[in-house]
Structure formats: structure tokens, C-alpha cells
Motif scaffolding. Structure first.
Motif, PDB file in Angstrom:
ATOM      1  N   SER A  93       0.836  -1.203   0.000  1.00  0.00           N
ATOM      2  CA  SER A  93       0.000   0.000   0.000  1.00  0.00           C
ATOM      3  C   SER A  93       0.867   1.248   0.000  1.00  0.00           C
ATOM      4  CB  SER A  93      -1.007  -0.002   1.149  1.00  0.00           C
ATOM      5  OG  SER A  93      -0.416  -0.367   2.355  1.00  0.00           O
ATOM      6  N   ASP A  94       2.114   1.120   0.429  1.00  0.00           N
ATOM      7  CA  ASP A  94       3.034   2.269   0.342  1.00  0.00           C
ATOM      8  C   ASP A  94       3.073   2.853  -1.074  1.00  0.00           C
ATOM      9  OD1 ASP A  94       3.767   2.087   2.965  1.00  0.00           O
ATOM     10  OD2 ASP A  94       5.810   1.370   2.595  1.00  0.00           O
ATOM     11  N   PHE A 118       1.282   7.649  10.605  1.00  0.00           N
ATOM     12  CA  PHE A 118       2.271   6.820   9.906  1.00  0.00           C
ATOM     13  C   PHE A 118       3.263   7.710   9.142  1.00  0.00           C
ATOM     14  CE2 PHE A 118       2.699   3.474   6.318  1.00  0.00           C
ATOM     15  CZ  PHE A 118       3.658   2.754   7.027  1.00  0.00           C
ATOM     16  N   TYR A 121       3.381   9.119   5.311  1.00  0.00           N
ATOM     17  CA  TYR A 121       2.609  10.267   4.802  1.00  0.00           C
ATOM     18  C   TYR A 121       3.467  11.513   4.604  1.00  0.00           C
ATOM     19  CZ  TYR A 121      -1.036   7.176   6.739  1.00  0.00           C
ATOM     20  OH  TYR A 121      -1.796   6.096   7.078  1.00  0.00           O
ATOM     21  N   ASN A 165      -1.004   3.399  13.149  1.00  0.00           N
ATOM     22  CA  ASN A 165       0.295   2.865  13.543  1.00  0.00           C
ATOM     23  C   ASN A 165       1.180   4.088  13.766  1.00  0.00           C
ATOM     24  OD1 ASN A 165       2.825   1.708  13.651  1.00  0.00           O
ATOM     25  ND2 ASN A 165       2.935   1.286  11.466  1.00  0.00           N
ATOM     26  N   ASP A 192      -6.312   4.805   5.375  1.00  0.00           N
ATOM     27  CA  ASP A 192      -5.328   3.724   5.333  1.00  0.00           C
ATOM     28  C   ASP A 192      -5.754   2.673   6.358  1.00  0.00           C
ATOM     29  OD1 ASP A 192      -3.142   2.066   5.791  1.00  0.00           O
ATOM     30  OD2 ASP A 192      -1.667   3.694   5.841  1.00  0.00           O
ATOM     31  N   TYR A 195      -4.635  -2.239   9.085  1.00  0.00           N
ATOM     32  CA  TYR A 195      -4.879  -3.174  10.198  1.00  0.00           C
ATOM     33  C   TYR A 195      -6.358  -3.510  10.370  1.00  0.00           C
ATOM     34  CZ  TYR A 195      -0.097  -1.862  11.142  1.00  0.00           C
ATOM     35  OH  TYR A 195       1.247  -1.640  11.009  1.00  0.00           O
ATOM     36  N   LYS A 225       0.146  -7.367   6.459  1.00  0.00           N
ATOM     37  CA  LYS A 225      -0.054  -7.551   7.882  1.00  0.00           C
ATOM     38  C   LYS A 225      -0.747  -8.894   8.141  1.00  0.00           C
ATOM     39  CE  LYS A 225       2.220  -3.916   8.380  1.00  0.00           C
ATOM     40  NZ  LYS A 225       1.814  -2.559   8.108  1.00  0.00           N
ATOM     41  N   ARG A 233       5.357  -7.480  -1.148  1.00  0.00           N
ATOM     42  CA  ARG A 233       4.922  -6.123  -1.485  1.00  0.00           C
ATOM     43  C   ARG A 233       3.602  -6.154  -2.287  1.00  0.00           C
ATOM     44  NH1 ARG A 233       5.442  -4.309   1.553  1.00  0.00           N
ATOM     45  NH2 ARG A 233       5.562  -2.138   0.921  1.00  0.00           N
ATOM     46  N   LEU A 234       2.513  -6.151  -1.590  1.00  0.00           N
ATOM     47  CA  LEU A 234       1.213  -6.219  -2.253  1.00  0.00           C
ATOM     48  C   LEU A 234       0.159  -5.455  -1.454  1.00  0.00           C
ATOM     49  CD1 LEU A 234      -0.212  -7.490  -4.701  1.00  0.00           C
ATOM     50  CD2 LEU A 234      -0.699  -9.500  -3.288  1.00  0.00           C
TER      51      LEU A 234
HETATM   52  C1  LIG Z   1       2.288  -1.548   7.639  1.00  0.00           C
HETATM   53  C2  LIG Z   1       1.469  -0.375   7.222  1.00  0.00           C
HETATM   54  C3  LIG Z   1       1.082  -0.224   5.902  1.00  0.00           C
HETATM   55  C4  LIG Z   1       1.377  -1.298   4.893  1.00  0.00           C
HETATM   56  O1  LIG Z   1       2.381  -0.972   4.053  1.00  0.00           O
HETATM   57  P1  LIG Z   1       2.687  -1.951   2.823  1.00  0.00           P
HETATM   58  O2  LIG Z   1       3.394  -1.053   1.889  1.00  0.00           O
HETATM   59  O3  LIG Z   1       1.383  -2.411   2.278  1.00  0.00           O
HETATM   60  O4  LIG Z   1       3.524  -3.051   3.351  1.00  0.00           O
HETATM   61  C5  LIG Z   1       0.321   0.857   5.544  1.00  0.00           C
HETATM   62  N1  LIG Z   1      -0.071   1.753   6.464  1.00  0.00           N
HETATM   63  C6  LIG Z   1       0.253   1.627   7.753  1.00  0.00           C
HETATM   64  C7  LIG Z   1      -0.250   2.609   8.742  1.00  0.00           C
HETATM   65  C8  LIG Z   1       1.056   0.574   8.167  1.00  0.00           C
HETATM   66  O5  LIG Z   1       1.413   0.460   9.440  1.00  0.00           O
END
Ligand SMILES: *Cc1c(COP(=O)(O)O)cnc(C)c1O
Length: 367
Positions: A93-94, A118, A121, A165, A192, A195, A225, A233-234
């Protein structure tokens, strides 16, 4: 006119060199056995079906993947009852968060996120020359009132991790709707929900409904997660049609690998595996919170797969000293300085052995 400039090498756009690079969780410590609880990875690993699907691609590495990720989008759509055309997949998702910022932010624009939000951002915001505006939190929880106070005519995006997070706190759906209702129609709200699967609260929604019923909300999800596929990476985004169209114009044509897509389809179809991970987390979230509290530590109430643990600001029992002690015992938690929480450590909920090892080590540390 001379074409020569003063610089001795190519320079990036203004602002890039002001970005603090993201610091991932450590993966090494002393000790024969290492308990890595620093990156919110799943103690269950990936579903055996996902591993098999991944392996099945090993003799097809010469072939480009399906750039439209059709099969994976169909599997996600079927699981959640969505229109596959509204889903865009990414390398984590990054990547999707970065692409959204890339598409909607320019120099002069502002984007809002919350104080302990997070750290991807601010990186995504600054990479596009926009200004990150930070809304103060109340009790380590996003405040909708403070977020809305930060909104100006320049605000193009608002990022909300729900649950967040590293705090583990969340906003009930009513509060998310109130945040959305206070935003201009031209401001994109990014929910986002990395979780979401872990949350066991009746007043929580990941955002599917809000995306479906508005033109300015996107929800991002990840396979990193609960699905235990962080290494592949998905991730995916559920978007209004016009946003999906924008993302599909700017993303790499083959941004998700064939092996990752195959594993993702198998993983999403193995919900039994997910249920087991949810049940384990639900049990240990409560147990660990109680056990750490009984040691005299403050723990922020979490709905995710991790806990924010607070230590004394000075003396011999600080977070830094706890971290050093835990490292000596092969336990790696996450330091929180980068988040402005220097007195905290974040602990991912591990398997039973790892969880017991942390409680036992912290018991010794606090003696
Ligand atoms: C772990 C996490 C992600 C996930 O990142 P990926 O790129 O999908 O591994 C996204 N947002 C938050 C807040 C996270 O903690």
C-alpha cells in the motif's frame, strides 16, 4: 549564456533533501534465538496456499505479469462485494499512498495528517513539494476537530490511518464520517486501513461504504499484515472511478509481480487462515496489555496487532534502556523517536513464545 551551474552533480527537486528517510524496524539482535517484533509482521507467516501459489510461478519468471492485475482484483472484489474496476493494486500500500500523493499534490498544496500518524505520509507529501500539516492528537488518538482545524483552501489531501500505527488507536465510523463531512468536496480523504482485519469493534468500519458513497474518499489495504505477505509487497486501493482512472494512468504498467498476485489470490481465498490469526491476536492483545500493565507500564489501548508501551522519561528504566536490555535477550521492539515518542517502544504481537519472552524480560528489566 553558460550552461554550467555551480553544482557538481545533478540535484533533486526542492524539498527532497529535507525528507528524513523512513527507518524500518531492526532485524538483528544478540542471542541464539531472535524475536523480531519490530515491524508488525504476522507471527503466522503466510497461508500455505499462498506459499504454494507463489512457488507455482517460479518457472514462469521470464513472462511479464498481467499489468491489469485482473485475477487479483476479481478475488478482492468477490471477497468484499466490490466492483473490480474500482480496485487498483500496488507494490504494497506504500506504493499506492505515494501514487496518490504524486497525482494530487503539487508545490503550494497542503496535506493533513495526525501527530503520531504513519511516517510514510510526510514523506509522500514532501516528495511532491507539498506542505505537511500536522494535527495534534488527544490521548494518542486522532482528533477530528484538530484535523478539521488544519483544513484550508490549499488542503488537497487528508491522510488517516485507521487504526493508526504506531499508537494502535482508532476512530469509530461516526467520527470518520464527521471528518469527511467537514472536508471540501475537492479534498481527497485517504483512509489507510492496513490493520482493519484485526479490529474487533462494532463501531469500526474500514471505509468501504464511504468510498462507495462519495467522490473524494480512497481506502488502502495491504497483504503485509494479517496475510503475512510483507516480503512480496502487495496492497490495493478501493477508489471512486475517477481516482482509479488517475492511478491507472500514472502507475508502472507492471507494478505488481506475477508471484505476488498469485500469492494474493490464494491468500484472500484462505479466510480460515486469516480467522486463526485474528483469534490469536484478539487473545494476546488483551493478555499482553494486562500483563504489561501489571508490571506498572502504561500501554495505549490498541485494536491492532501491536502495542505502544510507555516507559519513564528519565532514570534507569527508560525506553532506550529497556530496548538495550531486550536486545541483549534477543528481543527487538521498535524505537519510537522518529514518531516523536522517545519514551515509547512499539511491540508487535508475536507467537506465544515471543510474547512470553517479552513479558519475562521486561519483568527482569523493571526489577
Ligand atoms: C504496515 C502499514 C502499511 C502497509 O504498508 P505496505 O506497503 O502495504 O507493506 C500501511 N499503512 C500503515 C499505517 C502501516 O502500518
Amino acid at each position: 549564456m553558460s550552461l554550467k551551474s555551480e553544482a557538481s552533480h545533478p540535484l533533486p527537486k526542492a524539498g527532497i533533501l529535507d525528507i528524513s528517510p523512513y527507518v524500518p524496524g531492526k532485524s538483528a539482535a544478540r542471542g541464539a534465538k531472535i524475536y523480531k517484533l519490530s515491524s508488525n509482521e504476522s507471527p503466522f507467516g503466510a497461508s500455505p496456499q499462498a506459499v504454494a501459489a507463489y512457488s507455482s510461478k517460479s518457472n514462469l519468471l521470464a513472462l511479464y505479469p498481467d499489468g491489469s492485475a485482473a485475477e487479483l482484483r476479481e478475488a478482492i472484489a468477490a471477497r468484499y462485494g466490490l466492483n473490480a474496476g474500482s480496485i487498483v493494486c500496488g507494490a504494497g500500500s506504500d506504493e499506492l499512498l505515494q501514487l496518490l500523493a504524486h497525482a494530487y499534490l503539487a508545490p503550494g498544496d497542503e496535506a493533513v495528517y495526525s501527530q503520531f500518524g504513519f511516517l510514510v505520509y510526510p514523506i509522500a507529501i514532501a516528495s511532491n513539494g507539498a506542505k505537511a500539516v500536522v494535527a495534534p492528537e488527544v490521548n494518542h488518538t486522532t482528533s477530528v476537530d484538530e484535523m478539521l482545524k488544519c483544513v484550508t483552501p490549499r488542503t488537497k489531501m487528508v491522510f488517516l490511518a485507521n487504526p493508526n500505527n504506531p499508537t494502535g488507536t482508532y476512530l469509530p465510523f461516526d467520527e470518520v464520517k464527521r471528518l469527511h463531512a467537514g472536508l471540501p468536496k475537492t479534498t481527497l480523504l485517504v483512509l489507510d486501513a492496513a490493520y482493519a482485519e484485526y479490529v474487533r469493534r462494532n463501531d469500526y468500519e474500514s471505509g468501504l461504504e464511504l468510498v462507495a458513497t462519495s467522490d473524494n474518499v480512497v481506502m488502502t489495504r495491504t497483504f503485509s499484515k494479517i496475510y503475512g505477505l510483507a516480503g512480496l509487497r502487495l496492497g490495493w486501493a478501493y477508489c471512486p472511478a475517477h481516482v482509479a482512472d488517475v492511478l491507472n494512468r500514472i502507475r508502472g504498467p507492471f507494478n505488481v509481480s506475477a508471484a505476488a498476485m498469485a500469492a494474493g489470490v490464494a491468500a484472500i481465498n484462505d479466510q480460515k487462515f486469516v480467522e486463526a490469526a485474528i483469534a490469536h491476536n484478539e487473545k494476546w492483545l488483551v493478555l499482553l496489555t494486562e500483563q504489561l500493565q501489571s508490571l506498572g507500564l502504561k500501554v495505549t489501548p490498541s485494536v491492532g496487532n501491536f502495542l505502544l508501551i510507555h516507559f519513564a522519561a528519565s532514570g534507569k528504566k527508560t525506553a532506550g534502556m529497556a530496548d538495550a536490555f531486550l536486545n541483549e535477550h534477543g528481543i527487538i521492539l521498535r524505537r519510537m523517536e522518529a514518531y516523536g515518542l522517545p519514551n515509547c517502544l512499539r511491540m508487535t504481537i508475536g507467537d506465544e513464545e515471543a510474547n512470553r519472552a517479552v513479558v519475562s524480560a521486561l519483568t527482569d528489566f523493571l526489577k
